[in-house]
Write a protein that holds these residues in place. Structure first.
Motif, PDB file in Angstrom:
ATOM      1  N   ALA A  78      39.627  38.246  31.299  1.00 29.54           N
ATOM      2  CA  ALA A  78      40.317  37.086  30.722  1.00 29.54           C
ATOM      3  C   ALA A  78      41.642  36.807  31.410  1.00 29.54           C
ATOM      4  N   THR A  79      42.238  37.812  32.060  1.00 24.70           N
ATOM      5  CA  THR A  79      43.565  37.640  32.666  1.00 24.70           C
ATOM      6  C   THR A  79      43.596  38.269  34.057  1.00 24.70           C
ATOM      7  N   PRO A  80      44.513  37.796  34.917  1.00 28.01           N
ATOM      8  CA  PRO A  80      44.693  38.450  36.218  1.00 28.01           C
ATOM      9  C   PRO A  80      45.046  39.935  36.097  1.00 28.01           C
ATOM     10  N   LEU A 109      46.406  38.374  41.548  1.00 29.61           N
ATOM     11  CA  LEU A 109      45.061  37.989  41.995  1.00 29.61           C
ATOM     12  C   LEU A 109      44.863  38.287  43.478  1.00 29.61           C
ATOM     13  N   ILE A 110      45.914  38.052  44.265  1.00 31.05           N
ATOM     14  CA  ILE A 110      45.809  38.266  45.718  1.00 31.05           C
ATOM     15  C   ILE A 110      45.545  39.739  46.024  1.00 31.05           C
ATOM     16  N   VAL A 111      46.263  40.609  45.335  1.00 32.45           N
ATOM     17  CA  VAL A 111      46.043  42.051  45.542  1.00 32.45           C
ATOM     18  C   VAL A 111      44.623  42.430  45.130  1.00 32.45           C
ATOM     19  N   ALA A 112      44.166  41.916  43.993  1.00 29.50           N
ATOM     20  CA  ALA A 112      42.821  42.257  43.521  1.00 29.50           C
ATOM     21  C   ALA A 112      41.757  41.782  44.502  1.00 29.50           C
ATOM     22  N   ALA A 113      41.989  40.599  45.102  1.00 23.61           N
ATOM     23  CA  ALA A 113      40.986  40.017  45.998  1.00 23.61           C
ATOM     24  C   ALA A 113      40.821  40.813  47.287  1.00 23.61           C
ATOM     25  N   ARG A 114      41.762  41.721  47.567  1.00 22.85           N
ATOM     26  CA  ARG A 114      41.617  42.554  48.775  1.00 22.85           C
ATOM     27  C   ARG A 114      40.524  43.591  48.611  1.00 22.85           C
ATOM     28  N   GLN A 134      48.524  29.168  47.581  1.00 23.48           N
ATOM     29  CA  GLN A 134      48.987  30.545  47.435  1.00 23.48           C
ATOM     30  C   GLN A 134      48.080  31.585  48.073  1.00 23.48           C
ATOM     31  N   MET A 135      46.783  31.350  48.073  1.00 17.56           N
ATOM     32  CA  MET A 135      45.861  32.400  48.536  1.00 17.56           C
ATOM     33  C   MET A 135      45.966  32.486  50.058  1.00 17.56           C
ATOM     34  N   PRO A 141      36.659  34.658  51.090  1.00 20.03           N
ATOM     35  CA  PRO A 141      36.571  33.396  50.352  1.00 20.03           C
ATOM     36  C   PRO A 141      36.419  33.625  48.853  1.00 20.03           C
ATOM     37  N   LEU A 142      37.152  32.844  48.108  1.00 20.60           N
ATOM     38  CA  LEU A 142      37.003  32.811  46.654  1.00 20.60           C
ATOM     39  C   LEU A 142      35.720  32.088  46.280  1.00 20.60           C
ATOM     40  N   THR A 143      35.112  32.502  45.196  1.00 20.67           N
ATOM     41  CA  THR A 143      34.084  31.675  44.574  1.00 20.67           C
ATOM     42  C   THR A 143      34.737  30.949  43.398  1.00 20.67           C
TER      43      THR A 143
END
Lengths: 375, 375
Positions: A78-80, A109-114, A134-135, A141-143
């Motif tokens: 539900a949250t970053p 979010l950026i850290v998590a996406a790594r 920001q990304m 790539p984000l979905t």
């Protein structure tokens, strides 16, 4: 009637295994938890539908890992903060189910996406702008899925034309891929009567189908339709959903104990309890325990399952740190200092009141799981 | 009407100073907080009554230290965890206001008693037994007060004879000293009408006087009568209390904003807010913010003070992470991503939802205070 586990056995184990743990303490019956996880996984597999359990219910890496081991493709958050906690816990496939508009949450979010495949939902062009600005380039790539307001009036697009417009914006950004639709019918999950619930849910399905059709006609591929919940999953496996974001089935609670399907209670057991100590016994027919508003969520029915108390006991809140339990006439009161189990009210916000979840099996205390990503 | 601070100024400072802090975030107007602390201290000093503010409201060492600096003799705590957090923060004089019956909490109390003067309350002989068995010889003597049930029906002795019997048991233990009485009238604090509240409180005072008289007649010295609260302190300074356990006056909240004294609103300002971000704006006349059940306590009136929203806005809970704000007809909606301040509902359990309290002054962010002793 809810399928209530044999509380006597659980209570004895808890009283022994957690005797050095101060109360109130949050306890899960880990054998029943595992049975719930496997029962939902079996239903999803049988229906050929993907499972993405919602981590907002438990906020623990250990339960997420059990859900993945049983076949879930990933988890929903539900949250970053929850996204980052799950990514740090090794979860590889994460979906943020709330549209996000706060620039200060981007670093998380950026850290998590790594370390994880990240999907997000949007309901407004400005959210896509924020992500694009920001990304960093070079992140995978984000979905991006489009969140549809299926009647909850909370988040989501209201018009089919807005879905198509958002899908076009997503397509224009090379850093992202369009993933499909999300529709969460919070207003339907807790309708107790199965006929009424099925009817409310049919309207939700129709809305999602109309958005999907418009997108398909505009040339977009709708890979996923994600949503559903513990109250409607049995209907939703018939479509249009491709993925179930069920959460509460692992714990159940005082309200979900009343939700009926065609065969009676939902096919999951109550597993979540607050362990409390009897503190005051001076009033005839009543006793006071050390679990109140800071230990049991208020937005659900009052506790309706107890361990260590006579049949017919009832609970009322008595401030931040106390609850008062009324005993039926003639019942022998427990002695001061005795410990009792209180079935959780609303599971998600009750979990959110504790930093630790004590996993207890018939053999004793199995583990102490950190509840992560609280504010 | 509550005395609402100039929200516009606070909002501007918060938007700038906390722009890198993800929402929801808990914010206190530190200048108004300090004014509240000093106003209560002045009233107590004028009445010649001791002040022992309740730390369950704020759970922060920094606010306790400000209360002590303004003249408080010590602080009150609802749980042994709060006692230990305050002792570790340098508070020298602590009172545990809940009778304690849980052996697993003793180590926490024992550690705290090494650095602070500790007082506890009891309402049953078994609590004295527990303390005698567990508190090591050589620790400094405990002060034990008797908790009287003054109508809240939660904890406390109900009969005068029980008070005298407990005082005798305390006297028999050389490791402890008898300190007097506690009576907390939770049922009276929030009665909005001053005449009704004064009348309910008179009954409380009469009960405490009868217990004190019986103890005095039995040869005990009643050093202190502790209790009271933000709703009744103005009556209680007239006796029989010697010490005020006021808590909410530092923050006030949606309910205390409605409590009236003879001159109108209570003489304290609203200081506690949740900062939220506007997330979804797709429905006409409504917007969704990222502050819901996990950011604002449910057991109080809905939020009634906003910063950054048009006059006449109203809030409804929309799940764990969302609230929906309705705007009056014709009002210009804030843009997505904009930040708004939401006045806290019930202050104590709202604080308990966060790990950090952002102290903000007109000059900017002053500090980030750890909220301690959450479960």
């Amino acid at each position: 009637m809810a399928r209530v586990p044999d509380m006597g056995g659980l209570l004895g184990t808890v009283r022994d295994a957690l005797r050095h743990v101060p109360t109130p303490a949050l306890v899960v019956d880990v054998d029943a938890l595992q049975a719930n996880i496997e029962a939902m996984a079996a239903q999803a597999q049988q229906a050929g539908i993907q499972l993405r359990p919602h981590a907002k219910t438990h906020k623990t890496v250990e339960i997420a890992q059990r859900q993945l081991a049983a076949g879930a493709r990933g988890v929903a958050c539900a949250t970053p903060l929850e996204i980052l906690a799950m990514a740090n816990g090794g979860v590889q496939d994460l979906l943020l189910t709330s549209p996000m508009q706060d620039v200060a949450k981007m670093p998380t979010l950026i850290v998590a996406a790594r370390s994880a495949k990240l999907s997000v939902v949007v309901d407004h062009p400005s959210q896509i702008d924020l992500l694009r600005q920001q990304m960093p380039a070079g992140e995978r790539p984000l979905t991006i899925l489009i969140d549809v307001d299926v009647g909850q009036r909370r988040t989501g697009v209201c018009d089919v034309a807005d879905s198509v417009a958002l899908a076009r914006l997503i397509k224009e950004w090379p850093g992202a891929g369009f993933g499909g639709l999300q529709g969460f019918a919070g207003q339907v999950q807790h309708v107790h009567d199965p006929v009424e619930r099925r009817s409310g849910n049919a309207a939700v399905a129709a809305m999602l189908r109309s958005h999907a059709q418009a997108l398909t006609e505009s040339g977009f591929v709708v890979d996923d339709i994600t949503g559903s919940g513990t109250g409607t999953f049995a209907f939703d496996v018939a479509g249009p959903f491709s993925e179930l974001q069920v959460g509460s089935y692992i714990f159940m609670d005082a309200d979900y104990g009343r939700v009926q399907d065609d065969e009676g209670a939902l096919p999951f057991r109550r597993t979540l309890y607050v362990l409390a100590t009897v503190t005051s016994v001076n009033r005839a027919g009543e006793l006071t325990v050390d679990a109140g508003v800071k230990a049991l969520a208020l937005n659900g029915p009052l506790p309706d399952v107890f361990g260590g108390l006579p049949q017919g006991a009832s609970y009322r809140f008595a401030g931040d740190e106390h609850g008062v339990i009324s005993l039926p006439a003639g019942a022998a009161p427990p002695r001061p200092g005795q410990r009792v189990l209180i079935g959780a009210t609303h599971c998600d916000p009750t979990v959110n009141l504790f930093s630790r979840l004590h996993a207890v099996s018939a053999e004793g205390a199995v583990d102490e799981w950190a509840i992560r990503a609280r504010y």
